[in-house]
Design an enzyme around this catalytic site. Structure first.
Site, PDB file in Angstrom:
ATOM      1  N   ARG A  15       0.839  -1.198   0.000  1.00  0.00           N
ATOM      2  CA  ARG A  15       0.000   0.000   0.000  1.00  0.00           C
ATOM      3  C   ARG A  15       0.880   1.257   0.000  1.00  0.00           C
ATOM      4  O   ARG A  15       2.076   1.195   0.268  1.00  0.00           O
ATOM      5  CB  ARG A  15      -0.924  -0.011   1.226  1.00  0.00           C
ATOM      6  CG  ARG A  15      -2.038  -1.034   1.156  1.00  0.00           C
ATOM      7  CD  ARG A  15      -2.831  -1.124   2.450  1.00  0.00           C
ATOM      8  NE  ARG A  15      -2.050  -1.722   3.531  1.00  0.00           N
ATOM      9  CZ  ARG A  15      -2.498  -1.889   4.768  1.00  0.00           C
ATOM     10  NH1 ARG A  15      -3.716  -1.476   5.087  1.00  0.00           N
ATOM     11  NH2 ARG A  15      -1.736  -2.462   5.693  1.00  0.00           N
ATOM     12  N   LYS A  75       1.339   1.987   7.216  1.00  0.00           N
ATOM     13  CA  LYS A  75       1.669   1.207   8.408  1.00  0.00           C
ATOM     14  C   LYS A  75       2.525   2.025   9.370  1.00  0.00           C
ATOM     15  O   LYS A  75       3.104   3.054   9.017  1.00  0.00           O
ATOM     16  CB  LYS A  75       2.393  -0.082   8.023  1.00  0.00           C
ATOM     17  CG  LYS A  75       1.494  -1.102   7.356  1.00  0.00           C
ATOM     18  CD  LYS A  75       0.265  -1.440   8.195  1.00  0.00           C
ATOM     19  CE  LYS A  75       0.609  -2.182   9.470  1.00  0.00           C
ATOM     20  NZ  LYS A  75      -0.613  -2.450  10.296  1.00  0.00           N
ATOM     21  N   TYR A  94      -1.323   4.790  10.447  1.00  0.00           N
ATOM     22  CA  TYR A  94      -1.696   3.859  11.510  1.00  0.00           C
ATOM     23  C   TYR A  94      -0.509   3.709  12.459  1.00  0.00           C
ATOM     24  O   TYR A  94       0.646   3.607  12.012  1.00  0.00           O
ATOM     25  CB  TYR A  94      -2.049   2.483  10.935  1.00  0.00           C
ATOM     26  CG  TYR A  94      -3.373   2.435  10.208  1.00  0.00           C
ATOM     27  CD1 TYR A  94      -4.572   2.635  10.888  1.00  0.00           C
ATOM     28  CD2 TYR A  94      -3.427   2.166   8.846  1.00  0.00           C
ATOM     29  CE1 TYR A  94      -5.789   2.588  10.223  1.00  0.00           C
ATOM     30  CE2 TYR A  94      -4.642   2.116   8.170  1.00  0.00           C
ATOM     31  CZ  TYR A  94      -5.823   2.329   8.864  1.00  0.00           C
ATOM     32  OH  TYR A  94      -7.020   2.282   8.206  1.00  0.00           O
ATOM     33  N   HIS A  96      -1.039   1.964  16.148  1.00  0.00           N
ATOM     34  CA  HIS A  96      -1.264   0.772  16.990  1.00  0.00           C
ATOM     35  C   HIS A  96      -0.179   0.668  18.069  1.00  0.00           C
ATOM     36  O   HIS A  96       0.580  -0.299  18.142  1.00  0.00           O
ATOM     37  CB  HIS A  96      -1.272  -0.494  16.123  1.00  0.00           C
ATOM     38  CG  HIS A  96      -2.339  -0.494  15.070  1.00  0.00           C
ATOM     39  ND1 HIS A  96      -3.685  -0.571  15.362  1.00  0.00           N
ATOM     40  CD2 HIS A  96      -2.258  -0.427  13.713  1.00  0.00           C
ATOM     41  CE1 HIS A  96      -4.389  -0.561  14.237  1.00  0.00           C
ATOM     42  NE2 HIS A  96      -3.552  -0.459  13.234  1.00  0.00           N
ATOM     43  N   GLU A 118      -6.220   5.116  13.431  1.00  0.00           N
ATOM     44  CA  GLU A 118      -7.165   4.213  14.097  1.00  0.00           C
ATOM     45  C   GLU A 118      -7.886   4.828  15.291  1.00  0.00           C
ATOM     46  O   GLU A 118      -8.817   4.218  15.836  1.00  0.00           O
ATOM     47  CB  GLU A 118      -6.472   2.916  14.540  1.00  0.00           C
ATOM     48  CG  GLU A 118      -5.513   3.040  15.695  1.00  0.00           C
ATOM     49  CD  GLU A 118      -4.090   3.386  15.290  1.00  0.00           C
ATOM     50  OE1 GLU A 118      -3.185   3.257  16.139  1.00  0.00           O
ATOM     51  OE2 GLU A 118      -3.882   3.775  14.113  1.00  0.00           O
ATOM     52  N   ASP A 270      -3.130  -6.480  15.181  1.00  0.00           N
ATOM     53  CA  ASP A 270      -2.481  -5.170  15.227  1.00  0.00           C
ATOM     54  C   ASP A 270      -2.500  -4.579  16.631  1.00  0.00           C
ATOM     55  O   ASP A 270      -1.644  -3.763  16.980  1.00  0.00           O
ATOM     56  CB  ASP A 270      -3.169  -4.190  14.272  1.00  0.00           C
ATOM     57  CG  ASP A 270      -2.573  -4.235  12.869  1.00  0.00           C
ATOM     58  OD1 ASP A 270      -1.415  -4.647  12.734  1.00  0.00           O
ATOM     59  OD2 ASP A 270      -3.276  -3.860  11.915  1.00  0.00           O
TER      60      ASP A 270
END
Length: 376
Positions: A15, A75, A94, A96, A118, A270
């Site tokens: 991605r 990511k 993101y 996490h 998120e 995740d």
């Protein structure tokens, strides 16, 4: 503002933070965009499309991080990327953080302003930047589970849809949110026998209406988890506590009691995973076996369908990204409390309480209110 898009470097992550169409939007608003060479080439976005959209192509991640005022990724930054961040630079991706002390330490040390997709919210109380990837992961969970149920891939040899004269496979979905709903749609479409567990009675009622009785909706208790997991061919972990470590809902005893060759798909990996035996895997080596149960715990599931995922993600992230670029991080977040909820780290301070709850004692962290942090 100068917006930078580095190439993703996590295992089998294809991605990209911005599509060429998204780049064109930033440029139209008067911003400059620098993109690392081949950042989107593997999913049909060659450098030429980015140049046509108005971006400048740079040859290394180092040059992207050096030039850009805002880094847009998909990511979480890997350790070497964290070390390239600097004070007052915006990181929009993101994160996490709750199950990741190393990344948390490095982002705190960077003093950058780190906004997590998120934990951004909306007026409905949902997570609009997590939703598109949850939709993808939910649908993929059944696709992956069906694949690894095949005997040649370590499973029991069960066809989820069955055939006339043979019962369909049993699918247990723990959590009836976005992931669980999308997983159920796919499983029902294959003809599986589907049960969804959730602790919200209103949500169970909604699911019953959505599926018109084609799924079993059950209130989630420890007894229900034990009962239904022992009979399932495929269990999908679809629980989420925003920004926090996932609860361990299936323990080792539950897993040991499952049928040999059954499959677990932990979409919550995740956030640390919702099965006691879960550990993060990659698309290169997606599964492992514990007590004769196949575990699929890929930490970037949507990366497996990277073109679809990138376009879906950009549809959601672009408006917030433009607000950050147009107004600057401080003003954008002061004007939008939902974007402010996305702030996890700012100038060495942790501004999302669930991260402190998960890692505070380990890393000696203290929580600082996000609004206070950006006004200090």
């Amino acid at each position: 503002m100068i917006v930078g898009v580095p190439k993703e470097i996590k295992n089998h992550e294809y991605r990209v933070g911005l599509t060429p169409a998204a780049v064109q939007e930033f440029v139209a608003h008067g911003h400059s965009v620098v993109v690392e060479t081949n950042a989107g080439a593997s999913i049909g976005f060659p450098d030429s499309l980015y140049e046509n959209a108005g971006a400048e192509i740079l040859n290394s991640a180092e040059s992207i991080f050096e030039r850009a005022e805002m880094i847009v990724k998909v990511k979480e930054p890997q350790p070497n990327e964290c070390k390239m961040l600097r004070e007052n630079q915006i990181l929009y991706t993101y994160l996490h953080l709750a199950p990741d002390p190393r990344q948390t330490e490095l982002l705190v040390a960077s003093k950058a302003t780190c906004i997590a997709y998120e934990t951004v919210t909306d007026n409905k109380g949902t997570l609009p930047l997590l939703a598109p990837m949850s939709e993808v992961a939910g649908r993929m969970s059944i696709q992956a589970g069906a694949h690894f149920l095949e005997k040649a891939h370590g499973g029991s040899g069960t066809l989820l849809g069955g055939v006339p004269g043979v019962s369909p496979g049993k699918v247990l979905i723990i959590g009836g949110g976005v992931v669980g709903t999308q997983a159920a749609k796919m499983a029902v479409g294959l003809g599986a026998d589907v049960t969804i567990l959730d602790r919200s009675l209103p949500r169970l009622r909604d699911l019953d209406d959505i599926f018109l009785g084609r799924v079993h909706t059950v209130y989630s208790t420890a007894e229900a988890i034990e009962h239904y997991s022992s009979r399932a061919d495929l269990v999908v972990g679809a629980v989420l506590i925003p920004g926090a470590a996932a609860p361990k809902l299936l323990n080792r005893a539950h897993i040991k009691a499952m049928k040999p060759g059954s499959v677990l798909v932990d979409v919550a990996i995740d956030q640390g995973g919702c099965f006691e035996t879960s550990k993060a895997t990659t698309h290169q080596e997606p599964v492992y076996v514990v007590d004769d149960v196949v575990h699929y715990c890929v930490a970037n599931m949507p990366g497996g369908v990277a073109r679809t995922s990138t376009m879906a993600l950009n549809n959601a992230t672009l408006p917030f990204g433009l607000a950050l670029a147009n107004k600057g991080a401080k003003q954008a977040m002061l004007e939008d409390p939902h974007l402010l909820n996305g702030l996890n780290v700012h100038k060495g301070l942790i501004t999302y309480k669930a991260v402190v709850d998960a890692l505070g004692s380990e890393l000696n962290l203290e929580y600082c209110d996000a609004r206070e942090a950006i006004n200090s």
